[in-house]
Design a protein around this motif. Structure first.
Motif, PDB file in Angstrom:
ATOM      1  N   GLY A   4       0.833  -1.208   0.000  1.00 22.87           N
ATOM      2  CA  GLY A   4       0.000   0.000   0.000  1.00 22.87           C
ATOM      3  C   GLY A   4       0.863   1.252   0.000  1.00 22.87           C
ATOM      4  O   GLY A   4       2.056   1.212   0.315  1.00 22.87           O
ATOM      5  N   ASP A   5       0.240   2.383  -0.370  1.00 24.86           N
ATOM      6  CA  ASP A   5       0.934   3.662  -0.473  1.00 24.86           C
ATOM      7  C   ASP A   5       0.756   4.429   0.846  1.00 24.86           C
ATOM      8  O   ASP A   5      -0.370   4.785   1.212  1.00 24.86           O
ATOM      9  CB  ASP A   5       0.317   4.446  -1.650  1.00 24.86           C
ATOM     10  N   PRO A   6       1.845   4.655   1.592  1.00 27.30           N
ATOM     11  CA  PRO A   6       1.704   5.302   2.903  1.00 27.30           C
ATOM     12  C   PRO A   6       1.079   6.701   2.835  1.00 27.30           C
ATOM     13  O   PRO A   6       0.361   7.109   3.747  1.00 27.30           O
ATOM     14  CB  PRO A   6       3.143   5.370   3.433  1.00 27.30           C
ATOM     15  N   GLU A   7       1.350   7.430   1.745  1.00 28.61           N
ATOM     16  CA  GLU A   7       0.766   8.786   1.639  1.00 28.61           C
ATOM     17  C   GLU A   7      -0.747   8.693   1.441  1.00 28.61           C
ATOM     18  O   GLU A   7      -1.504   9.482   1.992  1.00 28.61           O
ATOM     19  CB  GLU A   7       1.408   9.552   0.477  1.00 28.61           C
ATOM     20  N   VAL A  14      -4.064  17.463  14.483  1.00 29.56           N
ATOM     21  CA  VAL A  14      -2.729  17.966  14.134  1.00 29.56           C
ATOM     22  C   VAL A  14      -2.063  16.904  13.261  1.00 29.56           C
ATOM     23  O   VAL A  14      -2.059  15.719  13.614  1.00 29.56           O
ATOM     24  CB  VAL A  14      -1.858  18.235  15.381  1.00 29.56           C
ATOM     25  N   THR A  15      -1.535  17.325  12.122  1.00 33.16           N
ATOM     26  CA  THR A  15      -0.833  16.378  11.254  1.00 33.16           C
ATOM     27  C   THR A  15       0.618  16.821  11.054  1.00 33.16           C
ATOM     28  O   THR A  15       0.942  18.011  11.111  1.00 33.16           O
ATOM     29  CB  THR A  15      -1.504  16.266   9.859  1.00 33.16           C
ATOM     30  N   SER A  16       1.450  15.816  10.824  1.00 32.63           N
ATOM     31  CA  SER A  16       2.835  16.065  10.441  1.00 32.63           C
ATOM     32  C   SER A  16       3.203  14.981   9.451  1.00 32.63           C
ATOM     33  O   SER A  16       3.206  13.799   9.788  1.00 32.63           O
ATOM     34  CB  SER A  16       3.756  16.016  11.659  1.00 32.63           C
ATOM     35  N   ARG A  17       3.469  15.404   8.235  1.00 35.51           N
ATOM     36  CA  ARG A  17       3.755  14.457   7.166  1.00 35.51           C
ATOM     37  C   ARG A  17       5.245  14.533   6.883  1.00 35.51           C
ATOM     38  O   ARG A  17       5.728  15.445   6.222  1.00 35.51           O
ATOM     39  CB  ARG A  17       2.960  14.866   5.922  1.00 35.51           C
ATOM     40  N   ARG A  18       5.997  13.620   7.476  1.00 37.89           N
ATOM     41  CA  ARG A  18       7.459  13.642   7.376  1.00 37.89           C
ATOM     42  C   ARG A  18       8.011  14.967   7.879  1.00 37.89           C
ATOM     43  O   ARG A  18       9.031  15.456   7.427  1.00 37.89           O
ATOM     44  CB  ARG A  18       7.910  13.371   5.935  1.00 37.89           C
ATOM     45  N   GLY A  19       7.286  15.550   8.822  1.00 41.31           N
ATOM     46  CA  GLY A  19       7.715  16.792   9.462  1.00 41.31           C
ATOM     47  C   GLY A  19       8.020  16.528  10.926  1.00 41.31           C
ATOM     48  O   GLY A  19       8.196  15.382  11.340  1.00 41.31           O
TER      49      GLY A  19
END
Ligand code: SAM
Length: 276
Positions: free
Chosen positions: A52-55, A138-143
């Motif tokens: 699967g695609d993690p994004e 709250v999200t953090s995408r590779r942040g």
């Protein structure tokens, strides 16, 4: 809308003070934004996601948490392209980043998208300045991941969704170069477990955790070179001085589909349970 696919892990522990780390992060990403006009290098690659695609999984989890009155804070939003993709599921959206140059690009994308409920601001995810209890998500995408600050700005029942870089990410590339982000971590505690513990220590309940191994194939050495110039896998990557290691890697990793990079990412979702 094109999605940024470059990777990093802002939470990598290093022997530097927090201020030094932030200055380095800001400097690195500001240079990337100046060079590429945002956070997408244009490097051509083919991707295969056997698990699967993690994004896509990250986006699905964020969309699920959305509502017409819902409030979302995304930290480390960079050029905002990925955030703008999930923004329609929320009533108010804030994107925060250390790099003014990245945010200039984010504001251009926002204006083109017509999404008036999205705002971008320069700020540090460890001390966002938002009042307590402002956000539902709250999200953090590779942040960056700062569980205490995320807890403070979330309302009760609010959620964090985090996309992180695992310890096995591009391991063979780093071994060939003899350095790199998370270098040698493959022998230690899994990064996902460490981040999970940090969230739990701050009072979150982790209710979703999944690791993804997948494959990228860069079409030509020039595409891989371009990619390495814009990601912090080697923050000091230099096309000329890294030539010998680069060529060795290309020889070793070339397959029929292209030059292979083995990726390892993970997704966590955590909730601030009632009573917090
Ligand atoms: C890998 S990029 C992530 C880009 C974006 N989330 C995406 O998916 O396209 C990491 C971003 O985090 C930002 N960043 C790093 N440390 C930060 C901090 N303490 N506060 C806010 N932003 C930070 C960097 O400036 C950079 O733009």
């Amino acid at each position: 809308m094109e999605r940024a696919l470059e990777s990093m892990d802002c939470s990598t522990p290093r022997r530097l003070s927090e201020g030094q780390i932030m200055t380095e992060q800001q400097g690195f990403y500001s240079k990337v934004a100046e060079k590429f006009g945002g956070y997408s290098s244009g490097a051509r690659r083919t991707t295969s996601y056997p698990q699967g695609d993690p994004e896509e999984e990250f986006d699905a989890l964020v969309h699920e948490l959305g509502s017409a009155t819902g409030t979302l804070l995304d930290v480390g939003c960079a050029d905002g392209l990925n955030l703008l993709g999930v923004a329609p599921s929320f009533g108010r959206v804030d994107g925060l980043d250390l790099s003014p140059e990245m945010l200039a690009s984010a504001e251009r994308h926002r204006a083109a998208s017509g999404l008036d409920h999205v705002r971008f601001a320069v700020g540090d995810a460890s001390a966002t300045g938002f009042p307590a209890g402002t956000f539902d998500v709250v999200t953090s995408r590779r942040g960056p991941l700062f569980p205490e600050e995320f807890r403070r700005v979330l309302r009760r029942g609010g959620s964090v969704v985090y996309l992180g870089i695992g310890e096995r990410d591009v391991r063979t590339l780093k071994e060939t170069f003899g350095r790199g982000q998370l270098y040698g971590r493959w022998a230690g505690t899994p990064v996902a477990l460490e981040e999970r513990r940090r969230l739990e220590d701050a009072g979150f309940t982790v209710d979703y955790e999944r690791e993804f191994s997948y494959d990228e194939f860069f079409h030509t050495p020039e595409d891989l070179d371009r990619f390495l110039q814009m990601v912090p896998i080697f923050e000091d990557y230099d096309t000329a001085s890294d030539r010998e290691a680069f060529d060795r890697y290309v020889t070793r990793a070339t397959a029929q589909e292209g030059i292979h990079l083995a990726r390892h990412w993970f997704v966590l979702r955590a909730q601030l349970t009632a009573g917090d």
